[in-house]
Design a protein around this motif. Sequence first.
Motif, PDB file in Angstrom:
ATOM      1  N   VAL A  89       0.853  -1.267  -0.042  1.00  0.00           N
ATOM      2  CA  VAL A  89       0.183  -0.050   0.101  1.00  0.00           C
ATOM      3  C   VAL A  89       0.897   1.193   0.147  1.00  0.00           C
ATOM      4  N   ARG A  90       2.027   1.356   0.950  1.00  0.00           N
ATOM      5  CA  ARG A  90       2.680   2.441   0.844  1.00  0.00           C
ATOM      6  C   ARG A  90       3.475   2.689  -0.430  1.00  0.00           C
ATOM      7  N   GLU A  91       3.954   1.586  -1.126  1.00  0.00           N
ATOM      8  CA  GLU A  91       4.525   1.971  -2.470  1.00  0.00           C
ATOM      9  C   GLU A  91       3.252   2.349  -3.536  1.00  0.00           C
ATOM     10  N   LEU A  92       2.274   1.714  -3.275  1.00  0.00           N
ATOM     11  CA  LEU A  92       1.197   2.531  -4.368  1.00  0.00           C
ATOM     12  C   LEU A  92       0.833   3.578  -4.309  1.00  0.00           C
ATOM     13  N   LEU A  93       0.844   4.038  -2.824  1.00  0.00           N
ATOM     14  CA  LEU A  93       0.468   5.481  -2.534  1.00  0.00           C
ATOM     15  C   LEU A  93       1.690   6.480  -3.395  1.00  0.00           C
ATOM     16  N   LYS A  94       2.852   5.952  -3.567  1.00  0.00           N
ATOM     17  CA  LYS A  94       3.899   6.775  -4.166  1.00  0.00           C
ATOM     18  C   LYS A  94       3.457   7.088  -5.610  1.00  0.00           C
ATOM     19  N   ARG A  95       2.960   5.822  -6.259  1.00  0.00           N
ATOM     20  CA  ARG A  95       2.449   5.819  -7.697  1.00  0.00           C
ATOM     21  C   ARG A  95       1.336   6.332  -8.000  1.00  0.00           C
ATOM     22  N   HIS A  96       0.223   6.095  -7.063  1.00  0.00           N
ATOM     23  CA  HIS A  96      -1.335   6.593  -7.051  1.00  0.00           C
ATOM     24  C   HIS A  96      -1.701   7.104  -5.722  1.00  0.00           C
ATOM     25  N   PRO A  97      -1.207   8.219  -5.530  1.00  0.00           N
ATOM     26  CA  PRO A  97      -1.888   9.068  -4.287  1.00  0.00           C
ATOM     27  C   PRO A  97      -3.349   9.106  -3.972  1.00  0.00           C
ATOM     28  N   ASN A  98      -4.143   9.134  -5.267  1.00  0.00           N
ATOM     29  CA  ASN A  98      -5.527   9.340  -4.815  1.00  0.00           C
ATOM     30  C   ASN A  98      -6.155   7.831  -4.544  1.00  0.00           C
ATOM     31  N   VAL A  99      -5.603   6.893  -4.564  1.00  0.00           N
ATOM     32  CA  VAL A  99      -6.294   5.661  -4.357  1.00  0.00           C
ATOM     33  C   VAL A  99      -7.378   5.557  -2.900  1.00  0.00           C
ATOM     34  N   ILE A 103     -14.329  -1.811   0.815  1.00  0.00           N
ATOM     35  CA  ILE A 103     -14.141  -2.830   1.758  1.00  0.00           C
ATOM     36  C   ILE A 103     -15.388  -3.356   2.301  1.00  0.00           C
ATOM     37  N   LYS A 104     -15.559  -4.714   2.316  1.00  0.00           N
ATOM     38  CA  LYS A 104     -17.049  -5.280   2.695  1.00  0.00           C
ATOM     39  C   LYS A 104     -17.076  -4.898   4.373  1.00  0.00           C
ATOM     40  N   ILE A 105     -18.485  -4.692   4.592  1.00  0.00           N
ATOM     41  CA  ILE A 105     -18.627  -4.140   5.942  1.00  0.00           C
ATOM     42  C   ILE A 105     -18.155  -5.130   6.957  1.00  0.00           C
ATOM     43  N   ASP A 106     -18.058  -6.427   6.597  1.00  0.00           N
ATOM     44  CA  ASP A 106     -17.620  -7.447   7.630  1.00  0.00           C
ATOM     45  C   ASP A 106     -16.164  -8.049   7.547  1.00  0.00           C
ATOM     46  N   ASN A 107     -15.478  -7.232   6.544  1.00  0.00           N
ATOM     47  CA  ASN A 107     -13.904  -7.603   6.329  1.00  0.00           C
ATOM     48  C   ASN A 107     -13.250  -6.906   7.530  1.00  0.00           C
ATOM     49  N   ASN A 108     -13.310  -7.478   8.657  1.00  0.00           N
ATOM     50  CA  ASN A 108     -12.714  -6.374   9.853  1.00  0.00           C
ATOM     51  C   ASN A 108     -11.125  -6.656   9.730  1.00  0.00           C
ATOM     52  N   ILE A 109     -10.845  -7.521   8.947  1.00  0.00           N
ATOM     53  CA  ILE A 109      -9.112  -7.618   9.116  1.00  0.00           C
ATOM     54  C   ILE A 109      -8.786  -6.320   8.205  1.00  0.00           C
ATOM     55  N   SER A 110      -9.462  -6.189   6.932  1.00  0.00           N
ATOM     56  CA  SER A 110      -8.900  -5.249   6.131  1.00  0.00           C
ATOM     57  C   SER A 110      -9.315  -3.772   6.613  1.00  0.00           C
ATOM     58  N   ILE A 111     -10.344  -3.751   7.357  1.00  0.00           N
ATOM     59  CA  ILE A 111     -10.829  -2.421   7.893  1.00  0.00           C
ATOM     60  C   ILE A 111      -9.843  -1.941   9.230  1.00  0.00           C
ATOM     61  N   LYS A 116      -4.751   1.115  10.437  1.00  0.00           N
ATOM     62  CA  LYS A 116      -3.628   1.255  10.534  1.00  0.00           C
ATOM     63  C   LYS A 116      -2.562   2.080   9.795  1.00  0.00           C
ATOM     64  N   LEU A 117      -2.812   1.852   8.454  1.00  0.00           N
ATOM     65  CA  LEU A 117      -2.045   2.724   7.553  1.00  0.00           C
ATOM     66  C   LEU A 117      -2.651   4.051   7.177  1.00  0.00           C
ATOM     67  N   GLY A 118      -3.532   4.540   8.328  1.00  0.00           N
ATOM     68  CA  GLY A 118      -3.814   6.030   8.207  1.00  0.00           C
ATOM     69  C   GLY A 118      -4.983   6.307   7.419  1.00  0.00           C
ATOM     70  N   PHE A 119      -5.498   5.191   6.623  1.00  0.00           N
ATOM     71  CA  PHE A 119      -6.987   5.574   5.827  1.00  0.00           C
ATOM     72  C   PHE A 119      -7.977   5.775   6.791  1.00  0.00           C
ATOM     73  N   LYS A 120      -8.877   6.771   6.441  1.00  0.00           N
ATOM     74  CA  LYS A 120     -10.056   7.283   7.075  1.00  0.00           C
ATOM     75  C   LYS A 120     -11.608   6.814   6.445  1.00  0.00           C
ATOM     76  N   LEU A 121     -12.404   6.528   7.466  1.00  0.00           N
ATOM     77  CA  LEU A 121     -13.680   6.211   6.652  1.00  0.00           C
ATOM     78  C   LEU A 121     -14.312   7.328   6.163  1.00  0.00           C
ATOM     79  N   SER A 122     -14.672   7.502   4.784  1.00  0.00           N
ATOM     80  CA  SER A 122     -15.051   8.815   4.229  1.00  0.00           C
ATOM     81  C   SER A 122     -16.336   8.477   3.443  1.00  0.00           C
ATOM     82  N   TYR A 123     -16.937   7.275   3.389  1.00  0.00           N
ATOM     83  CA  TYR A 123     -18.113   7.105   2.701  1.00  0.00           C
ATOM     84  C   TYR A 123     -18.775   6.020   3.126  1.00  0.00           C
ATOM     85  N   TYR A 124     -19.988   5.828   3.146  1.00  0.00           N
ATOM     86  CA  TYR A 124     -20.729   4.398   3.002  1.00  0.00           C
ATOM     87  C   TYR A 124     -21.290   4.233   1.599  1.00  0.00           C
TER      88      TYR A 124
END
Length: 134
Positions: A89-99, A103-111, A116-124
């Motif tokens: 993810v960190r490497e991708l952000l260098k190449r595609h900063p707007n990604v 995430i599925k609502i029950d995919n707790n691992i990915s949430i 942990k990587l600093g992503f914020k909940l912005s939309y439902y």
Amino acid sequence: MILELIENEEKYYEFIRLLRINPMTALGWVQLDHITPEQQKVYMAQHGKGYYICLADKVPVGYIGAVGDDLRVATLPEYQRKGLGSFMVRELLKRHPNVYARIKIDNNISITFFKKLGFKLSYYIMTPPTKIEK
Ligand SMILES: CC(C)(COP(=O)(O)OP(=O)(O)OC[C@H]1O[C@@H](n2cnc3c(N)ncnc32)[C@H](O)[C@@H]1OP(=O)(O)O)[C@@H](O)C(=O)NCCC(=O)NCCS
């Protein structure tokens, strides 16, 4: 372990497909489809340029892709919890900063992972009621 994120090539299409449909990772995806090698070729011809492969000591262990700005990432089950997903993810952000990540609502691992990587909940994303099977 030496990690690299390299550009996708045709020789990795099957690696991506098998990891995408691996039952250990498949439940994480928003869309649950079986994908044939032929379908994968067609899809990759269209979107493969936004995909990258993670090599650990020269061996493919995961992939990450940006389709438009929609991010998807997967690590081989036996390599998970070793920091590879975060590296991708960190490497991708260098190449595609707007990604962003859908995430599925029950995919707790990915949430947890993206938080942990600093992503914020912005939309439902609201989906219509599912048809009730008789
Ligand atoms: C999400 C995914 C890519 C994470 O990959 P990874 O290589 O294991 O990620 P990391 O090792 O960098 O994990 C970073 C943090 O995420 C969280 N995390 C990752 N896997 C976790 C698990 N199984 N249980 C709880 N937390 C987890 C932890 O906070 C972890 O940090 P820690 O190990 O220091 O506690 C991987 O679980 C995966 O391939 N899942 C299936 C596909 C999917 O759902 N992709 C996301 C949709 S786009």
